[in-house]
Design a protein around this motif. Sequence first.
Motif: not given
Length: 136
Positions: A105, A108, A112-113
């Motif tokens: 978190r 990201p 994030g991917k």
Amino acid sequence: MTLMEERKKLAERGVGAAILLGPTTAHILAIALLGQLHSLSYSRDVESRADLTGSDICAATGYNPWGLVWLFQDFNNADVAQLPQLLSDHPNNQNRVDALEQHFRDNPSLFGKFNPDPRSATPFAVLNKAPEVFLR
């Protein structure tokens, strides 16, 4: 190296405490036990940092770092008699999962991917008669 340095400091403190408290068997055992418990916390910290570094390396090389989370969740689900973290040189599995998820978190752009759903993982298969190779 950090762990070795911390253990040396703990040993030195233990000697100092033994001198102050007196070298009775009970004092020496208590000092040794407290030193060992304190040393385990340093080892858990090193393991926690290794988990985060491993997730960074996975993500940077294109491997889904969520696999680490899934692995620790599987360990947690399978290990009904897990030692309390206080007595272990590794963080408990749930703490490892929580730390990795927080790390994902917090970063990201790197993580994030990747898909956090375990069903997105590519199954790992080994042939039944695959040769076993051990490194020396």
